[in-house]
Design a protein around this motif. Structure first.
Motif, mmCIF file in Angstrom:
data_model
loop_
_atom_site.group_PDB
_atom_site.id
_atom_site.type_symbol
_atom_site.label_atom_id
_atom_site.label_comp_id
_atom_site.label_asym_id
_atom_site.label_seq_id
_atom_site.Cartn_x
_atom_site.Cartn_y
_atom_site.Cartn_z
ATOM 1 N N THR A 1 0.828 -1.218 0.000
ATOM 2 C CA THR A 1 0.000 0.000 0.000
ATOM 3 C C THR A 1 0.855 1.257 0.000
ATOM 4 O O THR A 1 0.492 2.277 -0.595
ATOM 5 N N ALA A 2 2.056 1.193 0.623
ATOM 6 C CA ALA A 2 2.951 2.362 0.617
ATOM 7 C C ALA A 2 3.305 2.737 -0.821
ATOM 8 O O ALA A 2 3.332 3.910 -1.199
ATOM 9 N N LYS A 3 3.530 1.709 -1.650
ATOM 10 C CA LYS A 3 3.866 1.983 -3.062
ATOM 11 C C LYS A 3 2.648 2.555 -3.783
ATOM 12 O O LYS A 3 2.760 3.506 -4.570
ATOM 13 N N ALA A 4 1.479 2.017 -3.494
ATOM 14 C CA ALA A 4 0.246 2.519 -4.124
ATOM 15 C C ALA A 4 0.027 3.991 -3.751
ATOM 16 O O ALA A 4 -0.281 4.823 -4.625
ATOM 17 N N GLY B 1 15.511 1.301 -0.079
ATOM 18 C CA GLY B 1 16.475 0.951 0.975
ATOM 19 C C GLY B 1 17.024 2.164 1.701
ATOM 20 O O GLY B 1 18.129 2.130 2.253
ATOM 21 N N LYS B 2 16.247 3.267 1.707
ATOM 22 C CA LYS B 2 16.702 4.494 2.371
ATOM 23 C C LYS B 2 16.928 4.239 3.861
ATOM 24 O O LYS B 2 16.150 3.546 4.510
ATOM 25 N N ASP B 3 18.000 4.814 4.399
ATOM 26 C CA ASP B 3 18.315 4.664 5.823
ATOM 27 C C ASP B 3 17.196 5.281 6.657
ATOM 28 O O ASP B 3 16.900 6.479 6.503
ATOM 29 N N PRO B 4 16.563 4.490 7.560
ATOM 30 C CA PRO B 4 15.484 5.027 8.386
ATOM 31 C C PRO B 4 15.873 6.294 9.148
ATOM 32 O O PRO B 4 15.062 7.207 9.312
ATOM 33 N N PRO C 1 4.189 13.299 3.013
ATOM 34 C CA PRO C 1 5.588 13.152 3.442
ATOM 35 C C PRO C 1 5.907 11.828 4.140
ATOM 36 O O PRO C 1 6.922 11.200 3.856
ATOM 37 N N ILE C 2 5.001 11.365 5.005
ATOM 38 C CA ILE C 2 5.317 10.133 5.752
ATOM 39 C C ILE C 2 5.244 8.925 4.824
ATOM 40 O O ILE C 2 6.155 8.100 4.775
ATOM 41 N N ALA C 3 4.177 8.834 4.031
ATOM 42 C CA ALA C 3 4.060 7.706 3.098
ATOM 43 C C ALA C 3 5.225 7.699 2.118
ATOM 44 O O ALA C 3 5.747 6.632 1.762
ATOM 45 N N THR C 4 5.677 8.889 1.714
ATOM 46 C CA THR C 4 6.800 8.988 0.781
ATOM 47 C C THR C 4 8.083 8.441 1.409
ATOM 48 O O THR C 4 8.840 7.700 0.775
ATOM 49 N N GLU C 5 8.298 8.752 2.684
ATOM 50 C CA GLU C 5 9.510 8.234 3.361
ATOM 51 C C GLU C 5 9.396 6.729 3.593
ATOM 52 O O GLU C 5 10.380 5.996 3.432
ATOM 53 N N VAL C 6 8.205 6.239 3.928
ATOM 54 C CA VAL C 6 8.043 4.787 4.109
ATOM 55 C C VAL C 6 8.315 4.085 2.777
ATOM 56 O O VAL C 6 9.034 3.076 2.717
ATOM 57 N N HIS C 7 7.810 4.661 1.702
ATOM 58 C CA HIS C 7 8.070 4.095 0.371
ATOM 59 C C HIS C 7 9.562 4.074 0.074
ATOM 60 O O HIS C 7 10.111 3.071 -0.412
ATOM 61 N N ALA C 8 10.263 5.154 0.430
ATOM 62 C CA ALA C 8 11.717 5.236 0.162
ATOM 63 C C ALA C 8 12.473 4.168 0.961
ATOM 64 O O ALA C 8 13.404 3.525 0.455
ATOM 65 N N MET C 9 12.067 3.959 2.210
ATOM 66 C CA MET C 9 12.728 2.921 3.032
ATOM 67 C C MET C 9 12.470 1.526 2.446
ATOM 68 O O MET C 9 13.362 0.687 2.366
#
Ligand SMILES: NC(=O)c1ccc[n+]([C@@H]2O[C@H](COP(=O)([O-])OP(=O)(O)OC[C@H]3O[C@@H](n4cnc5c(N)ncnc54)[C@H](O)[C@@H]3O)[C@@H](O)[C@H]2O)c1
Ligand SMILES: O=P(O)(O)OC[C@H](O)CO
Length: 295
Positions: free
Chosen positions: A255-258, A283-286, A271-279
């Protein structure tokens, strides 16, 4: 009332337990399970009232392969947005069944607690309030069922909270403290409301059980699979390893990707969903995600 539950995962079995208190209920799944009143998929699909607890990303394929419309009513018991198309579940099921035969169950509900008959409050939403009430009346004494007609709002809330729950797990996994988690959950509620309103949801829906209630529950408990995904990310684990260890569905991951794709398409600030998607996807550093969210 006679009901058939389709999908015998944690949620399907919990709803089978709950609805069996007051009704004649059968259950089925793609592989046989040693559960009383387990029937074949064919037999289950002959029932007038269905409860379908198949994960969101698998729904379209399952419907295409198995469903024949014989006038059945469906209570949809999944939470998620289809990544491949950005479709909500009401849109997918709506390709197979009229909206007035569809209802959706959501709200703060860990299957493990429903299975133990612990007090729970849930929402059943439908454009057909009579149908929503029919399913709500079939719930056991220990589950208070509320009904409303904001299907979009309840769907968005139930799907979005899983993504914020991943962030909640990251926050606690990094030991950022209670202040940080409270800030994250509050801003997550604002973000999911902003997203829902862009699709026509009612603002007040996000203040109740399906929104704030389910978000607070899921984003701060290890009973949540999605929260546990966040813990794993904070520990530096790869998402593939986290999911293998989990062994259950974590709807917040697809769902984060969706959400990310829909946000780009409709230019909504998430912003939050975008960062969860990046992680999850890059593989973005949390720790960097947290810095970018606080920046
Ligand atoms: N577990 C909970 O506490 C809980 C509570 C409320 C809502 N939900 C929602 O219920 C849905 C199901 O989650 P769950 O907790 O039962 O997950 P689960 O991982 O325990 O079970 C998923 C079930 O779906 C089946 N399945 C997977 N792919 C399938 C396919 N292609 N065709 C047919 N069946 C398939 C699996 O065999 C399994 O039985 C999710 O959308 C989840 O968000 C879960
Ligand atoms: O384990 P989760 O994170 O899928 O959450 C389960 C339910 O949706 C909680 O309401």
């Amino acid at each position: 009332m006679k009901l058939a539950v389709i999908g015998a995962g944690k949620w399907g079995q919990a709803l089978y337990h709950a609805f069996s208190q007051k009704n004649d209920v059968v259950i089925t799944s793609r592989s046989h399970k040693d559960i009383p009143h387990f029937v074949s998929m064919k037999e289950a699909l002959e029932y007038e009232y269905l409860v379908i607890a198949i994960p969101a990303q698998a729904v379209r394929g399952w419907l295409e392969e198995n469903f024949v419309d014989k006038g059945q009513k469906i209570l949809v018991a999944a939470k998620g947005i289809e990544t491949a198309t950005g479709s909500f579940l009401n849109e997918i099921y709506g390709e197979f069944v009229d909206a007035d035969r569809l209802a959706f169950i959501s709200g703060p509900s860990f299957a493990a607690e429903v299975q133990k008959s612990l007090p729970t409050a849930l929402v059943i939403s439908s454009t057909n309030l009579e149908l929503a009430k029919t399913y709500a009346d079939a719930l056991p004494e220990y589950i208070r069922g509320y009904v409303n007609d904001d299907v979009i709002g309840e769907e968005v809330a139930g799907a979005y909270k899983n993504v914020i729950a991943i962030a909640g797990g990251v926050c606690d996994g990094l030991k950022l403290g209670n202040n940080a988690r409270a800030a994250l959950i509050s801003r997550g509620l604002v973000e999911m409301t902003r997203f829902g309103e862009a699709f026509g949801a009612k603002t007040e829906t996000f203040l109740s059980l399906g929104g704030a209630g389910d978000l607070f529950l899921t984003a701060s408990s290890t009973l949540s699979r999605n929260y546990r995904v966040g813990i794993g990310l904070a520990q530096g684990k790869k998402i593939e390893d986290i999911l293998e260890e989990l062994g259950e569905v974590a709807e917040g991951v697809p769902t984060a990707k969706a959400l990310y794709l829909l946000a780009k398409q409709k230019e909504i600030y998430l912003p939050i969903a975008t960062e969860v998607h990046a992680m999850l996807e890059e593989g973005k550093d949390p720790r960097q995600s947290v810095r970018d969210l606080l920046g």
